[in-house]
Design a protein around this motif. Structure first.
Motif, mmCIF file in Angstrom:
data_model
loop_
_atom_site.group_PDB
_atom_site.id
_atom_site.type_symbol
_atom_site.label_atom_id
_atom_site.label_comp_id
_atom_site.label_asym_id
_atom_site.label_seq_id
_atom_site.Cartn_x
_atom_site.Cartn_y
_atom_site.Cartn_z
ATOM 1 N N LEU A 186 33.490 26.229 28.597
ATOM 2 C CA LEU A 186 34.234 24.983 28.775
ATOM 3 C C LEU A 186 33.230 23.861 29.017
ATOM 4 O O LEU A 186 32.563 23.840 30.068
ATOM 5 C CB LEU A 186 35.201 25.093 29.942
ATOM 6 C CG LEU A 186 36.081 23.854 30.199
ATOM 7 C CD1 LEU A 186 36.954 23.575 28.984
ATOM 8 C CD2 LEU A 186 36.936 24.044 31.442
ATOM 9 N N THR B 100 31.446 22.050 32.460
ATOM 10 C CA THR B 100 31.532 22.941 33.611
ATOM 11 C C THR B 100 30.583 24.105 33.404
ATOM 12 O O THR B 100 30.044 24.305 32.308
ATOM 13 C CB THR B 100 32.961 23.493 33.795
ATOM 14 O OG1 THR B 100 33.204 24.523 32.821
ATOM 15 C CG2 THR B 100 34.006 22.418 33.641
ATOM 16 N N ASN C 194 31.775 27.054 33.866
ATOM 17 C CA ASN C 194 32.745 28.139 33.789
ATOM 18 C C ASN C 194 33.098 28.477 32.350
ATOM 19 O O ASN C 194 32.995 27.641 31.448
ATOM 20 C CB ASN C 194 34.029 27.744 34.534
ATOM 21 C CG ASN C 194 33.778 27.413 35.993
ATOM 22 O OD1 ASN C 194 32.922 28.014 36.621
ATOM 23 N ND2 ASN C 194 34.511 26.436 36.506
ATOM 24 N N VAL D 285 36.449 29.804 30.080
ATOM 25 C CA VAL D 285 37.898 29.708 30.147
ATOM 26 C C VAL D 285 38.473 30.593 29.049
ATOM 27 O O VAL D 285 37.919 30.667 27.949
ATOM 28 C CB VAL D 285 38.367 28.245 29.987
ATOM 29 C CG1 VAL D 285 37.936 27.656 28.654
ATOM 30 C CG2 VAL D 285 39.873 28.135 30.136
ATOM 31 N N ASN E 135 45.314 28.093 29.612
ATOM 32 C CA ASN E 135 44.165 28.172 30.509
ATOM 33 C C ASN E 135 43.315 26.914 30.452
ATOM 34 O O ASN E 135 42.772 26.468 31.466
ATOM 35 C CB ASN E 135 43.341 29.415 30.180
ATOM 36 C CG ASN E 135 44.152 30.677 30.368
ATOM 37 O OD1 ASN E 135 44.902 31.081 29.473
ATOM 38 N ND2 ASN E 135 44.020 31.304 31.517
ATOM 39 N N ASN F 79 42.806 24.412 33.744
ATOM 40 C CA ASN F 79 41.482 24.006 34.215
ATOM 41 C C ASN F 79 41.266 22.503 34.140
ATOM 42 O O ASN F 79 40.432 21.963 34.872
ATOM 43 C CB ASN F 79 40.400 24.709 33.382
ATOM 44 C CG ASN F 79 40.092 26.108 33.885
ATOM 45 O OD1 ASN F 79 39.235 26.292 34.736
ATOM 46 N ND2 ASN F 79 40.809 27.096 33.366
ATOM 47 N N GLN F 80 41.988 21.821 33.275
ATOM 48 C CA GLN F 80 41.771 20.387 33.090
ATOM 49 C C GLN F 80 42.697 19.540 33.944
ATOM 50 O O GLN F 80 42.254 18.729 34.746
ATOM 51 C CB GLN F 80 41.924 20.037 31.611
ATOM 52 C CG GLN F 80 40.810 20.610 30.750
ATOM 53 C CD GLN F 80 41.049 20.377 29.273
ATOM 54 O OE1 GLN F 80 42.180 20.387 28.799
ATOM 55 N NE2 GLN F 80 39.982 20.157 28.531
ATOM 56 N N GLY G 46 45.786 20.936 35.467
ATOM 57 C CA GLY G 46 46.519 21.721 36.450
ATOM 58 C C GLY G 46 48.022 21.661 36.282
ATOM 59 O O GLY G 46 48.762 22.346 36.997
ATOM 60 N N TRP H 74 40.138 15.454 27.404
ATOM 61 C CA TRP H 74 40.525 16.861 27.477
ATOM 62 C C TRP H 74 40.626 17.485 26.080
ATOM 63 O O TRP H 74 40.232 18.631 25.880
ATOM 64 C CB TRP H 74 41.853 16.996 28.214
ATOM 65 C CG TRP H 74 41.761 16.693 29.678
ATOM 66 C CD1 TRP H 74 40.670 16.804 30.489
ATOM 67 C CD2 TRP H 74 42.820 16.223 30.523
ATOM 68 N NE1 TRP H 74 40.979 16.445 31.784
ATOM 69 C CE2 TRP H 74 42.283 16.083 31.838
ATOM 70 C CE3 TRP H 74 44.167 15.906 30.314
ATOM 71 C CZ2 TRP H 74 43.066 15.653 32.918
ATOM 72 C CZ3 TRP H 74 44.946 15.473 31.378
ATOM 73 C CH2 TRP H 74 44.392 15.345 32.662
#
Length: 409
Positions: A282, A285, A287, A289, A295, A299-300, A302, A314
């Motif tokens: 992603l 980040t 992280n 995803v 998902n 993560n963006q 919520g 996004w």
């Protein structure tokens, strides 16, 4: 094309998502009231009628039919030859598979035609069941008629049945997302293999008996037999996979996509192929995803309706995430990339636009194949065990190149 050139092309696609794609993106339509008639609802949908459908062998109450081999399928796959590089498979899949007033099911059939793609529709079978007949659903460990996704009004049931038949005729796979979509501590994570078999039996019945259950008389039979078409599924919320796979193995299913897995070549679990989604990088980040719209949204923003001012950012992140997952495989071990989505306009529809943009960029890369899960199984099944083992242990590109790596088997 070099790796740098591929990255540039995919990056350009990501940057370009704010303009032309937004203009042709699917738009939400006002939902009409539920139809009360047992005949076709007032909201019209296009398509074949019984008078324009060639004679076929009807099955059961006429809800399904045998029309022969599925159209628009790729050539029969062959085993990789020594030193041959594997194709880059991409599976685009849709959880739920319904057709509502937004008409996204039919829209993405058009997108798929543009890129010569086959996709998988994970049909929620209660989308074939009118609200007035919800007492026919007996979900495991829940009251009769319970459903955490509700029931469609008659007009959407009608449209979903129609588009499911059209999707199959266009070459797409009709798999299952099961029925009531029960998640959490009282959901499918608690189901036994026997519970899953009960759920799957009802999946079959709702599809195989839609004509009796709906009373619709103006739709052709589905052009396939679901008892043989259904060979895999994806559980709600990616929960309950262990016991589902035990049930799937007993039923002879070919694959399951109900969990997550590393970005490596698939292996079998309890019999079926594990064709679950992988995490993808992603941007912005540290992280990963899961390669699914839900998902990304979680993560963006919520929530499904995040800050409109952030949506362009996004969407760009989503396209870049899909591109990064693709390039990791394409320039690496060539493991299939599995993408999951819903026909939902979360954050204004940016995630569907992102998938479309990513498909456009991926389609420009040689050896890329957009396939259904069933077609991926066909390819995996004809490979030798030795070749599959060599592929499955790869974490990245083979050090000596594909010619050398697969020349040894």
């Amino acid at each position: 094309m070099t790796q740098i050139s591929r990255r540039a092309a995919l990056a350009a696609a990501a940057v370009g998502t704010g303009g032309a794609l937004a203009a042709c993106a699917p738009r939400e339509r006002a939902a009409g009231p539920a139809a009360s008639s047992s005949k076709r609802p007032s909201t019209a949908t296009t398509g074949a009628t019984p008078s324009s459908t060639p004679a076929v062998r009807l099955i059961g109450d006429g809800s399904m039919s045998d029309t022969g081999p599925q159209p628009h399928q790729p050539p029969r796959p062959h085993a990789l030859r020594p030193g041959e590089r594997p194709p880059q498979f991409v599976v685009i899949s849709w959880d739920g598979g319904g057709q509502t007033g937004a008409r996204l099911n039919s829209y993405f059939q058009d997108v798929a035609r543009r890129y010569h793609a086959s996709m998988t529709y994970f049909l929620s079978a209660i989308y074939f069941l009118p609200r007035a007949r919800k007492d026919l659903y007996h979900p495991p460990r829940h009251r009769v008629g319970a459903s955490d996704i509700g029931y469609f009004p008659d007009e959407y049931v009608h449209a979903t049945i129609e588009q499911t038949g059209k999707a199959w005729l266009a070459g797409h796979e009709i798999a299952t997302h099961f029925n009531g979509h029960f998640c959490g501590p009282t959901g499918v994570s608690q189901w036994s293999p026997q519970d899953w078999k009960s759920e799957i039996d009802q999946v079959h019945r709702f599809v195989a008996q839609w004509r009796t259950n709906t009373g619709f008389t103006d739709l052709p039979a589905l052009p396939f037999d679901y008892t043989t078409e259904l060979v895999g599924g994806r559980a709600p919320c990616l929960e309950g996979a262990d016991n589902l796979r035990l049930a799937a193995a007993e039923l002879g299913w070919r694959y399951d996509s109900s969990a997550t897995r590393t970005a490596t070549w698939p292996t079998r679990t309890a019999g079926p192929w594990d064709l679950s989604m992988q995490p993808i990088p992603l941007p912005g980040t540290r992280n990963g995803v899961i390669a699914m719209d839900y998902n990304l949204m979680a993560n963006q923003s919520g929530s499904p309706n995040g800050d409109p001012a952030m949506r362009a950012t996004w969407k760009r992140q989503a396209v870049e995430a899909y591109a990064a997952g693709f390039l990791r495989a394409y320039d690496g071990n060539r493991a299939p990339l599995v993408i999951g989505n819903h026909f939902e306009r979360w954050n204004g529809g940016i995630y569907m636009e992102a998938v479309e943009a990513a498909m456009a960029a991926m389609a420009q890369q040689p050896d890329t194949r957009f396939v259904s899960f069933r077609q991926l199984c066909d390819w995996l099944d004809v490979q030798s065990p030795a070749v599959l083992q060599r592929l499955q242990v790869l974490q990245g590109a083979p050090a000596g190149g594909w010619d050398e790596y697969l020349q040894l088997v």
